[in-house]
Design a protein around this motif. Structure first.
Motif, PDB file in Angstrom:
ATOM      1  N   ASP A  97      -6.693   1.939  -8.121  1.00 54.02           N
ATOM      2  CA  ASP A  97      -5.497   2.781  -8.095  1.00 54.02           C
ATOM      3  C   ASP A  97      -4.262   1.902  -7.875  1.00 54.02           C
ATOM      4  O   ASP A  97      -3.456   2.124  -6.975  1.00 54.02           O
ATOM      5  N   ALA A  98      -4.142   0.877  -8.724  1.00 56.93           N
ATOM      6  CA  ALA A  98      -3.091  -0.127  -8.562  1.00 56.93           C
ATOM      7  C   ALA A  98      -2.273  -0.281  -9.837  1.00 56.93           C
ATOM      8  O   ALA A  98      -2.753  -0.006 -10.941  1.00 56.93           O
ATOM      9  N   ALA A  99      -1.035  -0.726  -9.649  1.00 54.32           N
ATOM     10  CA  ALA A  99      -0.161  -1.045 -10.772  1.00 54.32           C
ATOM     11  C   ALA A  99       0.674  -2.260 -10.390  1.00 54.32           C
ATOM     12  O   ALA A  99       0.975  -2.482  -9.208  1.00 54.32           O
ATOM     13  N   PHE A 100       1.045  -3.022 -11.404  1.00 53.07           N
ATOM     14  CA  PHE A 100       1.839  -4.229 -11.208  1.00 53.07           C
ATOM     15  C   PHE A 100       3.107  -4.092 -12.035  1.00 53.07           C
ATOM     16  O   PHE A 100       3.046  -3.752 -13.218  1.00 53.07           O
ATOM     17  N   LEU A 101       4.257  -4.351 -11.402  1.00 51.18           N
ATOM     18  CA  LEU A 101       5.551  -4.102 -12.028  1.00 51.18           C
ATOM     19  C   LEU A 101       6.368  -5.378 -12.134  1.00 51.18           C
ATOM     20  O   LEU A 101       6.259  -6.264 -11.289  1.00 51.18           O
ATOM     21  N   PHE A 119       0.869  -1.168   0.000  1.00 47.23           N
ATOM     22  CA  PHE A 119       0.000   0.000   0.000  1.00 47.23           C
ATOM     23  C   PHE A 119       0.906   1.218   0.000  1.00 47.23           C
ATOM     24  O   PHE A 119       1.884   1.281   0.762  1.00 47.23           O
ATOM     25  N   VAL A 120       0.619   2.184  -0.856  1.00 43.64           N
ATOM     26  CA  VAL A 120       1.434   3.392  -0.961  1.00 43.64           C
ATOM     27  C   VAL A 120       0.522   4.620  -0.937  1.00 43.64           C
ATOM     28  O   VAL A 120      -0.649   4.544  -1.304  1.00 43.64           O
ATOM     29  N   ASP A 168       6.398  -8.745 -10.210  1.00 44.62           N
ATOM     30  CA  ASP A 168       7.208  -8.933  -9.008  1.00 44.62           C
ATOM     31  C   ASP A 168       6.749  -8.043  -7.865  1.00 44.62           C
ATOM     32  O   ASP A 168       7.013  -8.344  -6.703  1.00 44.62           O
ATOM     33  N   LEU A 169       6.075  -6.950  -8.203  1.00 47.09           N
ATOM     34  CA  LEU A 169       5.630  -6.001  -7.191  1.00 47.09           C
ATOM     35  C   LEU A 169       4.297  -5.406  -7.607  1.00 47.09           C
ATOM     36  O   LEU A 169       4.120  -5.010  -8.746  1.00 47.09           O
ATOM     37  N   GLY A 170       3.390  -5.378  -6.667  1.00 49.53           N
ATOM     38  CA  GLY A 170       2.123  -4.692  -6.867  1.00 49.53           C
ATOM     39  C   GLY A 170       2.078  -3.485  -5.952  1.00 49.53           C
ATOM     40  O   GLY A 170       2.553  -3.547  -4.814  1.00 49.53           O
ATOM     41  N   LEU A 171       1.543  -2.381  -6.443  1.00 49.15           N
ATOM     42  CA  LEU A 171       1.413  -1.159  -5.651  1.00 49.15           C
ATOM     43  C   LEU A 171      -0.045  -0.716  -5.693  1.00 49.15           C
ATOM     44  O   LEU A 171      -0.628  -0.613  -6.772  1.00 49.15           O
ATOM     45  N   PHE A 172      -0.620  -0.454  -4.514  1.00 51.71           N
ATOM     46  CA  PHE A 172      -1.991   0.022  -4.406  1.00 51.71           C
ATOM     47  C   PHE A 172      -1.984   1.371  -3.719  1.00 51.71           C
ATOM     48  O   PHE A 172      -1.563   1.477  -2.555  1.00 51.71           O
ATOM     49  N   GLY A 173      -2.412   2.404  -4.427  1.00 53.78           N
ATOM     50  CA  GLY A 173      -2.485   3.742  -3.845  1.00 53.78           C
ATOM     51  C   GLY A 173      -3.657   3.840  -2.878  1.00 53.78           C
ATOM     52  O   GLY A 173      -4.783   3.495  -3.231  1.00 53.78           O
ATOM     53  N   VAL A 174      -3.378   4.306  -1.665  1.00 48.90           N
ATOM     54  CA  VAL A 174      -4.430   4.422  -0.649  1.00 48.90           C
ATOM     55  C   VAL A 174      -4.531   5.833  -0.080  1.00 48.90           C
ATOM     56  O   VAL A 174      -5.333   6.075   0.817  1.00 48.90           O
ATOM     57  N   ASP A 182       1.002   7.578  -2.677  1.00 43.95           N
ATOM     58  CA  ASP A 182       0.891   8.203  -3.989  1.00 43.95           C
ATOM     59  C   ASP A 182       1.422   7.225  -5.029  1.00 43.95           C
ATOM     60  O   ASP A 182       2.634   7.021  -5.140  1.00 43.95           O
ATOM     61  N   LEU A 183       0.518   6.622  -5.788  1.00 40.09           N
ATOM     62  CA  LEU A 183       0.910   5.580  -6.740  1.00 40.09           C
ATOM     63  C   LEU A 183       1.935   6.084  -7.743  1.00 40.09           C
ATOM     64  O   LEU A 183       2.945   5.419  -7.983  1.00 40.09           O
ATOM     65  N   GLU A 184       1.727   7.246  -8.331  1.00 37.61           N
ATOM     66  CA  GLU A 184       2.653   7.742  -9.357  1.00 37.61           C
ATOM     67  C   GLU A 184       4.047   7.994  -8.779  1.00 37.61           C
ATOM     68  O   GLU A 184       5.052   7.676  -9.415  1.00 37.61           O
ATOM     69  N   ARG A 185       4.109   8.552  -7.565  1.00 36.49           N
ATOM     70  CA  ARG A 185       5.410   8.777  -6.910  1.00 36.49           C
ATOM     71  C   ARG A 185       6.125   7.452  -6.694  1.00 36.49           C
ATOM     72  O   ARG A 185       7.329   7.322  -6.945  1.00 36.49           O
ATOM     73  N   SER A 186       5.400   6.440  -6.249  1.00 35.25           N
ATOM     74  CA  SER A 186       6.005   5.131  -6.016  1.00 35.25           C
ATOM     75  C   SER A 186       6.432   4.471  -7.314  1.00 35.25           C
ATOM     76  O   SER A 186       7.492   3.845  -7.377  1.00 35.25           O
TER      77      SER A 186
END
Length: 180
Positions: free
Chosen positions: A41-45, A14-15, A55-61, A17-21
């Protein structure tokens, strides 16, 4: 019967700011975004050399107070590199990003530590060849890392291919694949 896992496949964070991360993980690891889910508000990298879907998922909260260090929950993630030179390069990159927080030798592994923009800690580590673990087979000391000395000693040695030794793989299930 225990779960027969062979490695951790991916992590999800959980992050605020998704774009910053995304900017951070692209700069730090050259990850590519392989999928986005705008409703969450998620991205997978994926790492550049990975054969994994992600390898990494990020969810903006959204912004939240940071979790206090030592609170219950995840302490850090560890990303493995193939050579000690890769670890040296990672140290430089993380320092240039202002993310480097420390470094240490754990005997069988050599590590640098950093934090992403939300304070999520991670480790970038290189593992000695398994045949060289010796006294460190069942130990994990925390000692000062002499990275230039380790580069001189282990330069050019690749170890990421030792992740799942052939003799540790479970027997195949079902009919054998056709030969030839």
């Amino acid at each position: 019967m225990p779960v027969s896992a062979v490695r951790l496949n991916h992590a999800v964070l959980f992050v605020a700011d998704l774009e910053r991360s995304l900017d951070f993980y692209r700069a730090a690891f050259a990850m590519e975004v392989v999928a986005r889910e705008p409703r969450a508000d998620a991205a997978f990298l994926r790492l550049p050399r990975s054969g994994n879907h992600h390898d990494l998922g990020l969810f903006g909260v959204g912004a939240q107070p940071p979790r206090p260090r030592g609170a219950i929950g995840l302490y850090h993630l560890a990303w493995q590199v193939d050579t000690i030179e890769d670890l040296e390069a990672a140290r430089t990159t993380l320092a240039e990003l202002g993310a480097l927080t420390g470094e240490s030798s754990h005997g069988a592994t050599k590590s640098v530590y950093a934090a992403d923009p939300d304070g999520n800690e991670f480790e970038v580590m290189w593992m000695l060849p398994k045949a060289q673990w010796g006294a460190y087979e069942d130990a994990a000391p925390v000692e000062r890392l002499d990275l230039p000395g380790e580069v001189r000693r282990w330069g050019g040695v690749r170890t990421a291919g030792e992740l799942v030794p052939r003799d540790a793989q479970p027997p195949s299930v079902g009919p054998a694949p056709p030969s030839g």
